[in-house]
Design an enzyme around this catalytic site. Sequence first.
Site, PDB file in Angstrom:
ATOM      1  N   GLU A 104       0.856  -1.193   0.000  1.00 41.01           N
ATOM      2  CA  GLU A 104       0.000   0.000   0.000  1.00 41.01           C
ATOM      3  C   GLU A 104       0.890   1.240   0.000  1.00 41.01           C
ATOM      4  O   GLU A 104       1.914   1.293   0.681  1.00 41.01           O
ATOM      5  CB  GLU A 104      -0.882   0.002   1.250  1.00 41.01           C
ATOM      6  CG  GLU A 104      -1.762   1.244   1.363  1.00 41.01           C
ATOM      7  CD  GLU A 104      -2.357   1.406   2.756  1.00 41.01           C
ATOM      8  OE1 GLU A 104      -3.465   1.964   2.850  1.00 41.01           O
ATOM      9  OE2 GLU A 104      -1.714   0.997   3.743  1.00 41.01           O
ATOM     10  N   LYS A 140     -10.480   0.151  -0.637  1.00 40.97           N
ATOM     11  CA  LYS A 140     -10.334  -0.129   0.787  1.00 40.97           C
ATOM     12  C   LYS A 140     -11.624   0.187   1.543  1.00 40.97           C
ATOM     13  O   LYS A 140     -12.161   1.284   1.464  1.00 40.97           O
ATOM     14  CB  LYS A 140      -9.177   0.704   1.339  1.00 40.97           C
ATOM     15  CG  LYS A 140      -8.764   0.380   2.765  1.00 40.97           C
ATOM     16  CD  LYS A 140      -7.528   1.217   3.129  1.00 40.97           C
ATOM     17  CE  LYS A 140      -6.998   0.902   4.501  1.00 40.97           C
ATOM     18  NZ  LYS A 140      -5.792   1.730   4.803  1.00 40.97           N
ATOM     19  N   CYS A 155      -4.199  -3.089   4.421  1.00 40.84           N
ATOM     20  CA  CYS A 155      -3.703  -2.527   5.674  1.00 40.84           C
ATOM     21  C   CYS A 155      -4.713  -2.565   6.833  1.00 40.84           C
ATOM     22  O   CYS A 155      -4.905  -3.605   7.445  1.00 40.84           O
ATOM     23  CB  CYS A 155      -3.219  -1.101   5.417  1.00 40.84           C
ATOM     24  SG  CYS A 155      -2.073  -0.458   6.684  1.00 40.84           S
TER      25      CYS A 155
END
Length: 296
Positions: free
Chosen positions: A47, A116, A156
């Site tokens: 990321e 995300k 993440c």
Amino acid sequence: MTTASRSLKVGLTQWHATTDIDGNLEVALRLIERAAADGASVVVLPENGLMLGTGLQMREAALSIDAAPVVALCTLARRLGVVVVLGGMKNRVADQVFNSALVIDTSGEVVVRYDKLHLFDANIGGQSFEASSVERPGDRLVVVEIDGIKVGLTICYDVRFPEMFRALAGAGAEVLLVPAAFTQTTGEAHWHTLLRARAIENHAFVVAPATVHSPTPDHTDAFVTYGHALAVGPWGEVLADLEESAEAVQVVELDLGEVDRARAKLPVLAGRRDPRVYAAEPHIARISTEQKELAR
């Protein structure tokens, strides 16, 4: 009758990302070349690997899917015949920005995009992270099938939401990708534990490329990232750890038979109850430990 073995050779990457997009891209291309030379069929990038700065800097530098750095990654994927997963970039779509993971196939086409779901709004060590002021969250899970193997996409902060990983495993994912730019403080405390937990809970491989802090003490990083790109097996064992390397790649062969064996030993996915059981309001019983005065 024997079952044909299934495996996937994945290039796990890590580097010190900065605000220099061209410099970061050079590193990404170099590591993809090295991974392909070592036999990887899939290379996963971290990321914010193409640009790591403050939230405002990353928003202002947001790229579209047809931007030159993405085109360069597509061109290399086609030339080398590998799948490249750009683990997360600030992606400008019209007047909105998403944190998007892009999957580029061996013909050099972006075949799927994952936005995300969980945005990093936190205060860590006195530093405020307000991702929701920079980008919009996605609204769907994404699984991509590579050579018949289902791979779940996350980014993440998603790793802190186990229900997401269980849903991906329930959809058939045997490999879970967690490209990250994890902060140093939370990484030291939680990174290994979270990734191993997600692997153990779902008896799946977890592959987590990462950005890492500057190798020199006089860094100008917007925030310090932990590194320790990891690959974890379905029984929770760490297969690779790139530690604090400022530029590294390791090819890890994932034997999907290990997923089958782990899920046969502990069939937790098959043991899930009807989702309505988990969604229902729980019964709450209340007990007081306050000492009652004895009657005289």
